[in-house]
Design an enzyme around this catalytic site. Structure first.
Site, mmCIF file in Angstrom:
data_model
loop_
_atom_site.group_PDB
_atom_site.id
_atom_site.type_symbol
_atom_site.label_atom_id
_atom_site.label_comp_id
_atom_site.label_asym_id
_atom_site.label_seq_id
_atom_site.Cartn_x
_atom_site.Cartn_y
_atom_site.Cartn_z
ATOM 1 C CG ASP A 1 26.983 35.804 30.554
ATOM 2 O OD1 ASP A 1 27.611 36.709 29.779
ATOM 3 O OD2 ASP A 1 27.824 34.874 30.899
ATOM 4 C CG HIS B 1 54.355 37.043 52.732
ATOM 5 N ND1 HIS B 1 53.257 36.165 53.006
ATOM 6 C CD2 HIS B 1 54.906 37.303 54.036
ATOM 7 C CE1 HIS B 1 53.104 36.309 54.355
ATOM 8 N NE2 HIS B 1 54.148 36.808 55.022
ATOM 9 C CB CYS C 1 51.802 37.172 59.255
ATOM 10 S SG CYS C 1 52.353 36.169 57.794
ATOM 11 C CG ASP D 1 29.849 39.454 27.788
ATOM 12 O OD1 ASP D 1 30.408 39.856 28.769
ATOM 13 O OD2 ASP D 1 29.836 38.267 27.412
ATOM 14 C CD GLU D 2 30.067 38.846 33.517
ATOM 15 O OE1 GLU D 2 29.407 38.104 34.366
ATOM 16 O OE2 GLU D 2 31.113 38.552 33.366
#
Length: 642
Positions: free
Chosen positions: A107, A628, A613, A198-199
């Site tokens: 990082d 949902h 569900c 940057d990572e």
């Protein structure tokens, strides 16, 4: 003495005012958090942002109370049963632990600010931030000592640090330096995974074996090479999996490294006292829920409260929490996914000047077109994203008969979409193109791939009932409150995609704002959200959001006027203004609105429990019920194709 006591008894409303601006980042350990909270509170009070934050806080409190009520209903027998379930699941998850890989997360330190300082050495040692009085993208470590951080409005940052210097963003410059760092990364892992400019994540297992050196030595060498090539510093974390490597890279920032040995005992010791907020995937809302309901503040406590987690959360959610408690994370290299969409957005000071808004739109169309042509992409669905001055986010989408990529074509259709919304005061405009003629690999799209329109025209509305243990993808059943990351259902491709920035491999659930996303060009998935109207207990009909459903005479193209949650900072509750919901769209004559009322999606048993569900969502949770329903819709489309 009495004055002191009265002062201490004086109400301090800012203490309960928690925003993304008050979260600690690397370099902010010694910051007076209460002072930052007070300044943010005082300068935000009365604003549209403040009202929106209060609305979200109220929703979080409501969800906490609902979860507490559910937990209180659990009997001793219930908890005993779920403790056995948790113990069994912990053993199963632990058996999957892979300690054979060595992962490195790199990082860059305050990347944008460091690049600007490199370009202008006079900024060295002075508090500075990249951005403007409206919003800053990042701040250097000198500024962070005052509480200044990324994603904070510049005027608040200036109040915290009067001597703060602003530097305008320059993404060409940042991209140039990012490319230099990636050339270094490639030498250690040709298949490294860039999480942002940057990572990146590197699997250094092979290079360690080939060179007979340790991960710590590789980390030291990589940091040295990055500095030699760019003049910039970076911090590195080395661990057995990506989740832990990311945590480790933040420990000795800036310009440091931390190595966690590939040993189970070392991992368990490390994770035991780790605050849950340090984990990618656990943000402000999730933290508040876990602390407020279960008293969970460290990763170790995830395992200790496993019975409650298994009882009250879906299978995938409880698995995620238990995995965190065990220090488990991804170790395999994820399969590459073809880009499904490409987008660009910009935040600016709120304005209702139509001419200025059209100019902003033209600039964004130009940038998006350049990005598309650079990658050889052309798409058929154009989406316009708008954030109003009151932080309401709207999305308008049009599907065309031809594929487009030029700025003129993008601007022409985007202007039509924007025109229908005027007059309006906006603070953000974004454009996204999806439904490409071919993916990045040059493979033509599947001609049999169903779209929402073709699916509903088929008239097949059959749906089988799922069992209570079904995993709800991004956990809409109960982790729906974790809404700090952009997650969208790609209806053309039936898969869930995420931001290109941040860690796309670990954040199966959700995460906090990515500092780099405040002002950036990003990937996103095609979002064509469907709102669910839950007024009927026996059958809930779904409709395109933000408009009355209607069909025009010409079927040449589909125009969906939809609403989506805010994902540039955090997802926000949508406006339920009936005037806006009933607003008739302005069309150019050849758009077709598709109606979704042919499909009986679900109904809410006792106006509380999902019939498909078993998820429990009170009728007051309007946005949650809408999303949902969206999930079940996407799931059904997947089943149809399989």
């Amino acid at each position: 003495m009495e004055e002191s006591e009265s002062a201490s008894d004086k109400p301090r409303p800012w203490q309960s005012y928690h925003t993304v601006y008050t979260n600690a980042k690397a370099g902010m350990d010694g910051v007076d958090k209460e002072k930052v909270q007070r300044v943010v509170y005082e300068m935000s009070k009365g604003s549209k942002y403040f009202e929106n934050e209060e609305r979200k806080e109220a929703l979080i409190r409501q969800k906490i109370e609902h979860m507490r009520a559910r937990a209180a209903k659990l009997s001793a027998a219930d908890l005993s049963h779920y403790q056995k379930v948790a113990d069994k699941r912990i053993l199963e998850l632990d058996s999957t632990r892979d300690l054979s890989r060595i992962w490195l997360h790199v990082d860059m330190d305050a990347f944008y600010a460091a690049v600007e300082t490199l370009s202008n050495p006079s900024l060295k040692g002075k508090p500075m931030a990249v951005g403007s009085m409206s919003m800053i993208s990042t701040a250097n470590y000198e500024a962070r000592k005052f509480g200044v951080r990324a994603a904070m409005p510049g005027f608040i940052a200036r109040e915290l640090c009067p001597d703060l210097i602003f530097a305008p963003t320059d993404f060409k410059k940042y991209t140039y330096y990012s490319d230099l760092t990636r050339k270094v990364f490639w030498d250690y892992d040709p298949n490294f995974m860039a999480a942002s400019l940057d990572e990146a994540y590197l699997d250094i297992t092979k290079v360690c074996e080939e060179r007979s050196i340790t991960g710590a030595e590789i980390a030291e060498e990589l940091r040295s090479r990055v500095h030699e090539e760019t003049g910039l510093t970076c911090s590195v974390g080395v661990a057995p999996n990506r989740l832990l490597a990311k945590v480790c890279s933040d420990i000795n920032k800036p310009n440091g490294q931390f190595v966690l040995p590939n040993d189970r005992m070392a991992v368990m010791t490390f994770i035991s006292s780790l605050p849950i907020r340090k984990i990618g995937g656990i943000g402000k809302v999730t933290e508040n829920i876990l602390k407020g309901v279960f008293g969970i503040s460290t990763c170790e406590e995830m395992l200790q409260k496993g019975s409650f987690l298994c009882a009250l959360f879906s299978h995938s959610s409880s698995d995620f929490f238990l995995s965190v408690g065990l220090g488990l994370g991804g170790t395999d290299t994820p399969e590459a996914r073809f880009r499904k969409s490409i987008s660009s957005e910009r935040t600016f000071s709120a304005t209702e000047d139509a001419a200025l808004l059209y100019q902003k739109l033209a600039d964004i169309a130009e940038m998006l077109s350049a990005d598309m042509q650079k990658e050889g992409l052309s798409g058929r669905t154009l989406t316009l994203k708008l954030k109003t001055a009151s932080f309401e986010v709207r999305t308008r989408a049009v599907t065309l008969q031809k594929y487009i990529s030029s700025s003129d074509d993008i601007l022409k259709h985007a202007s039509n979409l924007l025109k229908a919304e005027l007059p309006i005061s906006l603070r953000l405009i974004g454009l996204r193109v999806s439904h490409f003629n071919e993916d990045k690999g040059g493979v033509p799209g599947d001609p049999t791939q169903k779209t929402l329109t073709t699916f509903f025209k088929s008239g097949d509305a059959s749906r089988r009932t799922g069992d209570d243990q079904r995993s709800l993808g991004s956990d809409l059943s109960d982790l729906h409150f974790i809404s700090e990351k952009e997650t969208a259902i790609s209806l053309d491709n039936n898969e869930t995609c995420h931001h290109e920035f941040g860690d796309p491999f670990e954040r199966k659930h959700l995460s906090d704002i990515d500092d780099k996303n405040c002002i950036s060009s990003i990937n996103a998935c095609e979002m064509e959200k469907i709102d669910e109207l839950s007024s009927n207990k026996t059958a809930a009909m779904v409709n395109t959001a933000d408009v009355k459903e209607r069909t025009t005479k010409s079927p040449k193209r589909d125009l969906s006027r939809v609403s989506e949650d805010d994902s540039s900072v955090q997802r926000e509750p949508e406006d339920s203004n009936p005037d806006r919901l009933n607003k008739e769209p302005s069309t150019s004559g050849n758009e077709e609105f598709f109606s979704l009322n042919q499909m009986e999606m679900l109904f809410w048993v006792d106006d509380y429990k999902c019939s498909l569900c078993g998820a429990e969502l009170p009728s007051s949770f309007v946005e949650e019920r809408q999303e949902h329903s969206d999930f079940h819709l996407a799931e059904r489309l997947q089943e149809e194709e399989s």
